[in-house]
Write a protein that holds these residues in place. Structure first.
Motif, short mmCIF file in Angstrom:
data_model
loop_
_atom_site.label_atom_id
_atom_site.label_comp_id
_atom_site.label_asym_id
_atom_site.label_seq_id
_atom_site.Cartn_x
_atom_site.Cartn_y
_atom_site.Cartn_z
N PRO A 38 20.15 -9.52 1.89
CA PRO A 38 19.58 -8.72 2.97
C PRO A 38 18.40 -9.43 3.65
O PRO A 38 17.69 -10.22 3.03
N ASP A 39 18.23 -9.12 4.93
CA ASP A 39 17.16 -9.70 5.74
C ASP A 39 16.42 -8.56 6.43
O ASP A 39 16.80 -7.39 6.32
N ASP A 215 -0.20 3.79 5.16
CA ASP A 215 -1.08 4.33 6.19
C ASP A 215 -2.20 5.12 5.52
O ASP A 215 -2.39 5.04 4.30
N GLU A 216 -2.94 5.89 6.32
CA GLU A 216 -4.13 6.56 5.79
C GLU A 216 -3.79 7.72 4.85
O GLU A 216 -4.68 8.24 4.17
N SER A 217 -2.52 8.10 4.76
CA SER A 217 -2.16 9.24 3.93
C SER A 217 -1.14 8.95 2.83
O SER A 217 -0.96 9.77 1.93
N SER A 218 -0.47 7.80 2.87
CA SER A 218 0.56 7.54 1.87
C SER A 218 0.88 6.05 1.79
O SER A 218 0.55 5.27 2.69
N ILE A 219 1.55 5.69 0.70
CA ILE A 219 2.18 4.38 0.55
C ILE A 219 3.62 4.64 0.13
O ILE A 219 3.89 5.40 -0.80
N LYS A 220 4.56 4.01 0.84
CA LYS A 220 5.98 4.15 0.54
C LYS A 220 6.55 2.78 0.18
O LYS A 220 6.21 1.78 0.81
N TRP A 221 7.43 2.76 -0.82
CA TRP A 221 8.03 1.51 -1.29
C TRP A 221 9.52 1.48 -0.91
O TRP A 221 10.22 2.49 -1.00
N TYR A 222 9.99 0.27 -0.54
CA TYR A 222 11.36 0.09 -0.12
C TYR A 222 11.94 -1.17 -0.77
O TYR A 222 11.24 -2.16 -0.99
N VAL A 223 13.24 -1.14 -1.03
CA VAL A 223 14.03 -2.33 -1.31
C VAL A 223 15.18 -2.36 -0.32
O VAL A 223 15.93 -1.37 -0.21
N ASP A 224 15.27 -3.44 0.44
CA ASP A 224 16.32 -3.58 1.46
C ASP A 224 16.33 -2.39 2.40
O ASP A 224 17.38 -1.84 2.76
N ASN A 225 15.11 -1.97 2.77
CA ASN A 225 14.85 -0.90 3.73
C ASN A 225 15.30 0.48 3.24
O ASN A 225 15.41 1.42 4.02
N GLN A 226 15.51 0.63 1.93
CA GLN A 226 15.81 1.93 1.35
C GLN A 226 14.61 2.39 0.53
O GLN A 226 14.22 1.74 -0.44
N GLN A 227 14.02 3.51 0.92
CA GLN A 227 12.83 4.01 0.22
C GLN A 227 13.20 4.51 -1.17
O GLN A 227 14.21 5.19 -1.37
N TYR A 228 12.34 4.14 -2.16
CA TYR A 228 12.58 4.64 -3.51
C TYR A 228 11.35 5.25 -4.17
O TYR A 228 11.46 5.82 -5.26
N HIS A 229 10.19 5.19 -3.50
CA HIS A 229 8.98 5.70 -4.16
C HIS A 229 7.94 5.99 -3.09
O HIS A 229 7.92 5.34 -2.03
N VAL A 230 7.05 6.96 -3.35
CA VAL A 230 5.97 7.29 -2.42
C VAL A 230 4.81 7.89 -3.21
O VAL A 230 5.02 8.53 -4.24
N ILE A 231 3.60 7.65 -2.73
CA ILE A 231 2.42 8.32 -3.27
C ILE A 231 1.61 8.89 -2.11
O ILE A 231 1.43 8.23 -1.07
N ASP A 232 1.14 10.11 -2.29
CA ASP A 232 0.21 10.75 -1.35
C ASP A 232 -1.19 10.25 -1.69
O ASP A 232 -1.70 10.48 -2.78
N THR A 233 -1.83 9.55 -0.75
CA THR A 233 -3.16 8.98 -1.01
C THR A 233 -4.27 9.79 -0.37
O THR A 233 -5.41 9.31 -0.28
N THR A 234 -3.99 11.02 0.06
CA THR A 234 -5.04 11.82 0.72
C THR A 234 -6.11 12.35 -0.23
O THR A 234 -7.23 12.60 0.22
N PRO A 235 -5.84 12.55 -1.53
CA PRO A 235 -6.92 13.02 -2.41
C PRO A 235 -8.11 12.07 -2.41
O PRO A 235 -7.96 10.85 -2.32
#
Length: 282
Positions: A38-39, A215-235
């Motif tokens: 994948p690219d 971004d200012e509210s979350s971090i999302k993780w992807y492999v080959d443009n498919q999201q597999y994880h997220v964290i809410d960083t607003t606290p």
């Protein structure tokens, strides 16, 4: 950005003709550089490319990267076994190649490399794409990650850590990568992570693209443009992730997470990075 190429680093194997005989043996070139996988694009809607390294030169770009040398403190805090040197990094037809070797240097039995963008490039928020092929074998621990730029002032984990990708080699684990954050919660180490397992094959077989959107509210993780994880960083206790961060790329040998190499581990092993790109929101 490289596509189908022939590697300059070669493994020399014996090619024996059907008739047999030592005098008929000739060298065969076997590439360590993947030819497919994948690219990712050079542009995204409502985002601009603000920094990149395509590793298209002949040596590592010293305007972007510095080497970290040696064993760090307590094996870089993880009981890692390798000694990091500059010699284990090379540029091979548009790829960064970090090579782990079994060799003795300064009291260690393994060598590898670790490079950072600290004091050369850091950023706050955006999308990161890194196209890479990973090593394999018990004790291999490649990582693409970031530390807060205030690391030298506040230390870890108060600076925050974003692990874009790390893989724990051995026991068939080369089909799974981890995405994790670390921070300080009232002076105590806290972490939160997820994982992505391929439906078939491994991350050694071909290139894959490892990404985060931050971004200012979350971090999302992807492999080959498919999201597999997220964290809410607003606290409020996750304020670390509203600061600037710099990149680290390394291939560790052994340590707390993967355990040590064993008699199944073959060397050398290669961590191959085609490119790293940073996009920011318009």
């Amino acid at each position: 950005m490289r596509k189908l190429t022939k590697a300059l680093i070669l493994i020399i194997a014996a090619s024996v003709f059907a008739c047999g005989g030592g005098e008929d043996e000739t060298p065969e070139e076997v590439s360590i550089i993947p030819s497919e996988g994948p690219d990712s694009p050079l542009s995204y809607t409502n985002m601009s490319l603000v920094w990149q390294d395509e590793f298209d030169g002949t040596t590592l770009n010293s305007s972007n990267w510095s080497y970290e040398i040696g064993t760090g403190n307590n094996g870089w805090g993880n009981n890692e076994l390798q000694y990091y040197t500059e010699n284990n990094t090379s540029i091979v037809e548009g790829n960064l190649v970090i090579t782990a070797k079994r060799e003795t240097l300064n009291g260690r039995s393994y060598t590898s490399s670790r490079i950072i963008t600290q004091n050369k490039f850091d950023f706050q928020y955006g999308r990161v794409d890194i196209r890479a092929s990973l090593p394999e074998g018990q004790g291999m621990w490649p990582a693409l990650w970031m530390l807060g730029s205030n690391f030298n002032t506040v230390g870890w984990p108060a600076c925050g850590e974003i692990d874009i990708m790390e893989m724990v080699g051995g026991n068939g684990r080369e089909n799974t990568v981890l995405g994790t954050v670390h921070w300080s919660d009232n002076g105590q180490h806290a972490e939160f992570g997820g994982s992505r397992t391929l439906p078939f094959g491994s991350f050694h077989d071909t290139y894959h693209v490892f990404s985060i959107i931050w971004d200012e509210s979350s971090i999302k993780w992807y492999v080959d443009n498919q999201q597999y994880h997220v964290i809410d960083t607003t606290p409020a206790e996750l304020d670390e992730f509203r600061n600037n961060f710099f990149f680290i790329m390394n291939l560790a040998v052994g340590g707390n997470l993967p355990g040590n190499p064993d008699n199944t581990t073959t060397f050398p092993q290669h961590f191959i990075v085609d490119y790293i790109r940073v996009f920011q929101f318009d």
